[in-house]
Enzyme design. Structure first.
Site, mmCIF file in Angstrom:
data_model
loop_
_atom_site.group_PDB
_atom_site.id
_atom_site.type_symbol
_atom_site.label_atom_id
_atom_site.label_comp_id
_atom_site.label_asym_id
_atom_site.label_seq_id
_atom_site.Cartn_x
_atom_site.Cartn_y
_atom_site.Cartn_z
ATOM 1 N N ASP A 143 16.362 7.461 91.288
ATOM 2 C CA ASP A 143 16.765 6.653 91.758
ATOM 3 C C ASP A 143 17.405 6.688 93.163
ATOM 4 O O ASP A 143 18.047 7.717 93.032
ATOM 5 C CB ASP A 143 17.358 6.249 90.566
ATOM 6 C CG ASP A 143 18.871 7.423 89.919
ATOM 7 O OD1 ASP A 143 18.991 8.592 90.565
ATOM 8 O OD2 ASP A 143 19.455 7.178 88.869
ATOM 9 N N ASN A 151 27.559 5.191 78.811
ATOM 10 C CA ASN A 151 26.763 3.962 78.452
ATOM 11 C C ASN A 151 25.603 3.869 78.395
ATOM 12 O O ASN A 151 24.902 2.578 77.600
ATOM 13 C CB ASN A 151 27.173 2.708 79.836
ATOM 14 C CG ASN A 151 25.895 2.855 80.064
ATOM 15 O OD1 ASN A 151 25.222 3.676 81.031
ATOM 16 N ND2 ASN A 151 26.555 2.086 81.845
ATOM 17 N N HIS A 167 22.661 4.880 79.476
ATOM 18 C CA HIS A 167 21.278 4.245 80.741
ATOM 19 C C HIS A 167 20.718 5.575 80.615
ATOM 20 O O HIS A 167 21.360 7.040 80.620
ATOM 21 C CB HIS A 167 22.171 4.088 82.029
ATOM 22 C CG HIS A 167 23.076 4.879 83.376
ATOM 23 N ND1 HIS A 167 24.311 4.666 83.729
ATOM 24 C CD2 HIS A 167 23.209 6.284 82.901
ATOM 25 C CE1 HIS A 167 24.332 5.550 84.252
ATOM 26 N NE2 HIS A 167 24.084 6.567 83.707
ATOM 27 N N GLU A 176 20.742 0.326 83.120
ATOM 28 C CA GLU A 176 22.037 -0.112 82.868
ATOM 29 C C GLU A 176 22.127 -1.107 81.022
ATOM 30 O O GLU A 176 21.022 -1.643 81.322
ATOM 31 C CB GLU A 176 22.948 -0.493 83.927
ATOM 32 C CG GLU A 176 23.174 0.152 85.069
ATOM 33 C CD GLU A 176 24.736 1.227 84.790
ATOM 34 O OE1 GLU A 176 24.277 1.969 83.758
ATOM 35 O OE2 GLU A 176 24.994 1.386 85.466
HETATM 36 P P1 PGA Z 1 25.836 12.994 84.194
HETATM 37 O O1 PGA Z 1 25.794 11.453 84.847
HETATM 38 O O2 PGA Z 1 25.222 14.190 84.130
HETATM 39 O O3 PGA Z 1 27.201 13.563 85.889
HETATM 40 O O4 PGA Z 1 27.549 13.024 83.545
HETATM 41 C C1 PGA Z 1 24.137 11.604 83.740
HETATM 42 C C2 PGA Z 1 23.702 10.045 84.613
HETATM 43 O O5 PGA Z 1 24.574 9.420 84.481
HETATM 44 O O6 PGA Z 1 22.244 10.087 84.046
#
Ligand code: PGA
Length: 241
Positions: free
Chosen positions: A67, A136, A138, A143
């Site tokens: 992304d 959440n 994702h 999302e």
């Molecule tokens: P993080 O993010 O490794 O910074 O916790 C993971 C994600 O949101 O895919």
């Protein structure tokens, strides 16, 4: 699904790096799907160390990132292109032209999404896809939603994601509210998926993703349908599984 329960962040990073290096040794021209966020940073550091020692080479490897924020130039310090250069690519023997990140600056986003899907398809999809997990549920920036988005798409980030991302931005800097992300189609087409999770604030998302219903309300739950997922986590993140 295989689960590696590691004692801490250093150990889980080492385990994930081990799985990735094994893939490159097995297939030197592997296509790696890569992720940003805080969790994979330790994995990248470990891979850098082994690469610099000469244990294996990225010379023939190609990478596709999940992304990119919409509207950030690749040179912007918070862009995911910049993140990947700083945390990984600048320190290993990969060819920059073999590293791909969606173009968050494209004028025609629809065309950019289609181009990115076609690019990943033309590379034969990832041999190994590294994933983080959002609180959440994702994956990439897929999302929680009413349906699974198969294709690369532009997404409105949820408030919890914007809040989680804010830690990477300076005070007063605005956090992007939209991003372009690979859909679950490309992610699920990867031959192997390695997900890294760390910390107690991921424990519920891990539980929902692994043991809950397969639902776009928890996008990572679709991984239950993939036949080669390796989950690498520390004790805290794996507390409920
Ligand atoms: P993080 O993010 O490794 O910074 O916790 C993971 C994600 O949101 O895919």
């Amino acid at each position: 699904m295989r689960i590696y329960r590691e004692k801490d962040y250093t150990a889980l990073s080492r385990r994930a790096a081990n799985l990735i290096s094994a893939e490159i040794i097995r297939k030197p021209d592997s296509v790696l799907g890569l992720a940003t966020g805080g969790t994979p940073v330790g994995t990248y550091s470990q891979l850098i160390e082994w690469n610099q020692k000469g244990d294996f080479s990225f010379a023939e490897v190609k990478t596709v990132n999940l992304d990119e924020y919409q509207g950030l130039l690749p040179e912007h310090p918070q862009s995911y292109r910049c993140f990947m250069q700083e945390k990984f690519f600048d320190h290993i023997d990969i060819k920059k032209e073999n590293t791909f990140v969606p173009n968050g600056e494209a004028e025609d986003m629809e065309a950019e999404c289609a181009r990115y899907d076609e690019l990943v398809r033309s590379l034969g999809y990832a041999d190994l896809q590294l994933l983080g997990l959002g609180r959440n549920g994702h994956i990439g920036f897929n999302e929680p939603s009413d349906f699974f988005h198969k294709e690369t798409h532009l997404v409105d980030l949820t408030e919890s994601t914007i809040e989680a991302n804010a830690r990477f931005f300076g005070e007063g800097e605005s956090v992007p509210r939209r991003a372009i992300t690979m859909g679950v189609g490309c992610i699920m087409a990867a031959r192997r998926i390695v997900m890294v999770v760390s910390g107690a604030n991921k424990a519920e998302a891990v539980r929902d993703a692994l043991l809950g219903a397969i639902t776009p309300r928890c996008p990572a739950s679709i991984l239950q349908l993939h036949n080669d997922v390796v989950l690498v986590g520390d004790e805290e993140a794996l507390a409920y599984v």
